[in-house]
Design a protein around this motif. Structure first.
Motif, PDB file in Angstrom:
ATOM      1  N   CYS A 206     -84.870 -36.684  52.599  1.00 33.23           N
ATOM      2  CA  CYS A 206     -85.976 -35.727  52.714  1.00 33.23           C
ATOM      3  C   CYS A 206     -87.127 -36.064  51.763  1.00 33.23           C
ATOM      4  CB  CYS A 206     -85.492 -34.313  52.414  1.00 33.23           C
ATOM      5  SG  CYS A 206     -84.328 -33.673  53.613  1.00 33.23           S
ATOM      6  N   SER A 207     -87.078 -37.236  51.115  1.00 30.52           N
ATOM      7  CA  SER A 207     -88.084 -37.554  50.099  1.00 30.52           C
ATOM      8  C   SER A 207     -89.384 -38.080  50.703  1.00 30.52           C
ATOM      9  CB  SER A 207     -87.520 -38.591  49.117  1.00 30.52           C
ATOM     10  OG  SER A 207     -87.188 -39.793  49.799  1.00 30.52           O
TER      11      SER A 207
ATOM     12  N   SER B  88     -78.137 -33.026  37.282  1.00 28.49           N
ATOM     13  CA  SER B  88     -79.419 -33.318  36.617  1.00 28.49           C
ATOM     14  C   SER B  88     -80.355 -34.064  37.567  1.00 28.49           C
ATOM     15  CB  SER B  88     -79.183 -34.166  35.359  1.00 28.49           C
ATOM     16  OG  SER B  88     -78.392 -33.458  34.429  1.00 28.49           O
ATOM     17  N   LEU B  89     -79.816 -35.053  38.285  1.00 26.18           N
ATOM     18  CA  LEU B  89     -80.619 -35.810  39.237  1.00 26.18           C
ATOM     19  C   LEU B  89     -81.112 -34.918  40.380  1.00 26.18           C
ATOM     20  CD1 LEU B  89     -78.436 -39.054  39.457  1.00 26.18           C
ATOM     21  CD2 LEU B  89     -80.630 -38.803  38.271  1.00 26.18           C
ATOM     22  N   LEU B  90     -80.222 -34.058  40.865  1.00 22.59           N
ATOM     23  CA  LEU B  90     -80.578 -33.176  41.985  1.00 22.59           C
ATOM     24  C   LEU B  90     -81.643 -32.149  41.612  1.00 22.59           C
ATOM     25  CD1 LEU B  90     -77.158 -32.559  43.767  1.00 22.59           C
ATOM     26  CD2 LEU B  90     -79.271 -33.329  44.868  1.00 22.59           C
TER      27      LEU B  90
ATOM     28  N   SER C 113     -77.205 -35.079  47.322  1.00 24.54           N
ATOM     29  CA  SER C 113     -77.968 -36.192  46.773  1.00 24.54           C
ATOM     30  C   SER C 113     -78.410 -37.146  47.892  1.00 24.54           C
ATOM     31  CB  SER C 113     -77.114 -36.929  45.746  1.00 24.54           C
ATOM     32  OG  SER C 113     -77.849 -37.958  45.131  1.00 24.54           O
ATOM     33  N   THR C 114     -77.497 -37.382  48.827  1.00 25.53           N
ATOM     34  CA  THR C 114     -77.829 -38.235  49.976  1.00 25.53           C
ATOM     35  C   THR C 114     -78.920 -37.584  50.830  1.00 25.53           C
ATOM     36  OG1 THR C 114     -75.562 -39.078  50.023  1.00 25.53           O
ATOM     37  CG2 THR C 114     -76.865 -39.368  52.035  1.00 25.53           C
ATOM     38  N   LEU C 115     -78.794 -36.272  51.056  1.00 22.51           N
ATOM     39  CA  LEU C 115     -79.773 -35.553  51.873  1.00 22.51           C
ATOM     40  C   LEU C 115     -81.141 -35.501  51.198  1.00 22.51           C
ATOM     41  CD1 LEU C 115     -77.554 -32.555  53.088  1.00 22.51           C
ATOM     42  CD2 LEU C 115     -78.274 -34.541  54.430  1.00 22.51           C
TER      43      LEU C 115
ATOM     44  N   THR D 128     -87.464 -41.454  43.355  1.00 17.16           N
ATOM     45  CA  THR D 128     -86.334 -40.725  43.927  1.00 17.16           C
ATOM     46  C   THR D 128     -85.049 -41.256  43.342  1.00 17.16           C
ATOM     47  OG1 THR D 128     -87.540 -40.520  45.978  1.00 17.16           O
ATOM     48  CG2 THR D 128     -85.168 -40.083  46.054  1.00 17.16           C
ATOM     49  N   PRO D 129     -84.244 -40.392  42.734  1.00 16.18           N
ATOM     50  CA  PRO D 129     -82.989 -40.855  42.137  1.00 16.18           C
ATOM     51  C   PRO D 129     -82.062 -41.398  43.209  1.00 16.18           C
ATOM     52  CG  PRO D 129     -83.527 -38.627  41.460  1.00 16.18           C
ATOM     53  CD  PRO D 129     -84.452 -38.980  42.559  1.00 16.18           C
ATOM     54  N   SER D 130     -81.373 -42.450  42.890  1.00 16.26           N
ATOM     55  CA  SER D 130     -80.398 -43.026  43.820  1.00 16.26           C
ATOM     56  C   SER D 130     -79.106 -42.235  43.758  1.00 16.26           C
ATOM     57  CB  SER D 130     -80.109 -44.484  43.438  1.00 16.26           C
ATOM     58  OG  SER D 130     -81.293 -45.228  43.524  1.00 16.26           O
TER      59      SER D 130
END
Length: 581
Positions: A102-103, A36-38, A96-98, A7-9
């Motif tokens: 949800c990961s 890109s991360l999202l 990104s935080t959400l 999971t990307p930080s």
């Protein structure tokens, strides 16, 4: 959690907070990194997967839009991006935080709260996508002069003007309050150029987003509402094309709401727009769909003089629609319109008189309403008070409609003041006024004394008989003249009027095809009907006998009898002379 999935930080909070002070280029780089991360993390989430699928689709669209943005020549110079990019960066940072939360397969937090947070972030992302798309479609990112919204000069090309309008509306829709205010000021400057008003309105209707401008009519900032209402009012009044656009984009409903609840200034502008929109018969029916009849009547009753005049005009416009006409009667419009005749400005009086004339011609029900509200008395006063030929025309037309009722006909026939006024209108009024006045004189039962009082208008009636248009004028003039000629002194006066006699002879001439021959024949017969030798001699000397002889041969109605009266009988003449002696 799958060990192969990382999971990307999310970026640090300090990165998000400093975005508002970064340059557009730096912001775009940060946004692309986050995006890109999202795009990766949105595919690997374990909770609320349905919502993340929708978000992934929006993020994919965003990537395409940002690619188009960066390839635009002058994208970094556009001031609108100074607020749009920080907002977008903030939304992506929140997503990104959400996505990290949800990961995990089993979400341990508040589900309803997370659903709400995801929906809010999705909505913000949609807004940013919409604004970006608007910017890209407008083409302003390819122009260096989009940095400052300057008014195009007199020598500006059509392309320059089109760009200016597109840029202006882009700032209206994307920018904050100050952007909106400045854009509206520029729009009003463009629309209110006296010599270019119609052309500018057409350009705005074609290149601008009039629907968004209408949306601003309900904006919670007073100045923005004021400017937007002014702009819509100008567009509605400028020409058919821009008026049609305002109507088709749904402008009538919001304008009526402003007319009902707005400030005095807003009501004046809204009423002008409503009057302009309803001037098109294809739009007038829509007033009832918005409950506009009562709104217009109330604006007419209690609005400022400007609002009253426009509201009266709108009522006049919709009075031709059958369903609305009945509503006007039921809601008391006649009472209000007659009050406007008493106390309104000259403009409002003209429109009220026109509307009442329309209603009076609709049938006995409306005529009875007008009479019940003492409308006849006010109409008779207005003939004396008004100097406007348009107002007088509507007033006399209404009185003519009311005169079909026996009680009103008797009142008018016995009013010396009114009869004298008709005589003056015949001498000095325009052609329509003269026709209506002649028609009234022909139908009213006027006393001999009143006929003598207006004998001076007979020359005007003879002159009117020469006019082939409007239709019915010759007949009305001839019938009025025949009515006046039942008085002996009038017959003598007309026979002594050389100009009138000459005109009658020209009309009797079979070569003159502009005049229906039965009308001058009627007048000649009326002149000689009393047996006056002086009248007969003057007509014979002028050549009436020859003309009548030819018309009798052509079997023109009444020509034979008129010829017999003109020729006379010698024995009858002797007896007449003996009796007089």
């Amino acid at each position: 959690m799958n060990p192969t999935t990382t999971t990307p930080s999310p970026p640090s909070s300090s990165s998000s907070s400093s975005s508002s002070s970064s340059s557009p280029q730096t912001l775009l780089e940060l946004i692309n990194n986050l995006l890109s991360l999202l795009l990766l993390s949105s595919l690997s989430v374990k909770s609320f997967t349905g919502r993340w699928q929708v978000l992934h689709s929006k993020l994919t669209s965003l990537r395409s839009s940002l690619s188009s943005l960066s390839s635009s020549t002058h994208w970094s110079d556009n001031p609108l991006l100074l607020s749009l990019l920080p907002s977008l960066h903030s939304t992506l940072h929140r997503l990104s935080t959400l996505s990290q939360q949800c990961s995990f397969p089993s979400f341990s937090g508040g589900k309803l709260l997370m659903q709400s947070d995801l929906d809010m972030a999705s909505s913000s992302l949609s807004n940013s996508l919409h604004d970006l798309d608007l910017l890209l479609r407008s083409g302003v990112l390819h122009h260096s002069n989009a940095i400052v919204l300057s008014h195009p000069g007199p020598s500006s090309t059509k392309e320059d003007l089109g760009f200016f309008v597109r840029d202006l509306f882009t700032r209206l829709q994307i920018g904050g309050i100050e952007f909106k205010k400045k854009a509206l000021e520029s729009l009003l400057q463009l629309l209110t150029q006296d010599d270019e008003k119609s052309k500018s309105a057409t350009l705005v209707a074609k290149e601008g987003n009039v629907a968004y401008l209408i949306h601003l009519l309900d904006f919670n900032d007073n100045l923005i509402r004021e400017h937007a209402t002014t702009a819509i009012s100008v567009l509605a009044s400028a020409n058919d094309e821009s008026r049609k656009t305002v109507f088709e984009e749904g402008g009538l409903g919001p304008l009526l709401r402003i007319l009902e609840t707005g400030s005095t200034s807003l009501k004046e502008k809204a009423s002008a727009a409503v009057e302009a929109i309803t001037a098109d018969p294809e739009n007038a029916w829509a007033i009832s769909a918005y409950g506009g009849v009562l709104i217009l009547i109330e604006a007419c009753r209690s609005g400022s003089t400007v609002t009253q005049a426009h509201a009266t005009g709108a009522i006049r416009n919709v009075a031709s629609v059958e369903e609305i006409k009945n509503s006007l009667a039921e809601e008391g419009a006649v009472t209000v319109l007659i009050q406007v005749l008493i106390s309104g400005t000259s403009s409002a009086q003209e429109k009220a008189a026109h509307c009442i004339a329309k209603l009076a011609s609709s049938g006995e029900y409306f005529r009875a309403l007008i009479i019940r509200e003492r409308g006849l008395q006010r109409l008779l006063h207005l003939i004396q008070d008004s100097s406007s030929s348009d107002t007088l025309e509507h007033v006399v037309r209404t009185i003519s409609c009311l005169s079909t009722l026996d009680s009103i006909s008797r009142i008018l026939s016995s009013s010396t003041t009114f009869i004298v006024q008709l005589g003056e209108l015949l001498k000095h009024g325009n052609l329509i006024l003269q026709q209506i006045s002649a028609s009234l004189l022909a139908t009213l039962s006027i006393s001999d004394g009143n006929k003598r009082a207006i004998g001076g208008c007979m020359g005007s009636l003879v002159k009117l008989m020469e006019s082939p248009k409007p239709v019915g004028l010759q007949e009305s003039a001839a019938e009025a003249l025949v009515s006046l000629l039942t008085v002996r002194s009038n017959r003598k006066e007309l026979a002594r009027d050389e100009k009138s006699v000459m005109r009658l002879m020209q009309m009797l001439d079979p070569k003159n095809e502009l005049v229906c021959k039965k009308f001058p024949v009627m007048v000649v017969a009326a002149v000689v009907s009393g047996g006056s030798q002086g009248c007969r001699k003057r007509l014979v000397a002028a050549g009436a006998q020859n003309h009548l002889q030819r018309l009798a041969e052509m079997e023109v109605a009444g020509a034979k009898k008129a010829l017999q009266k003109l020729s006379g009988n010698r024995l009858k003449t002797i007896f007449s002379r003996t009796w007089r002696e």
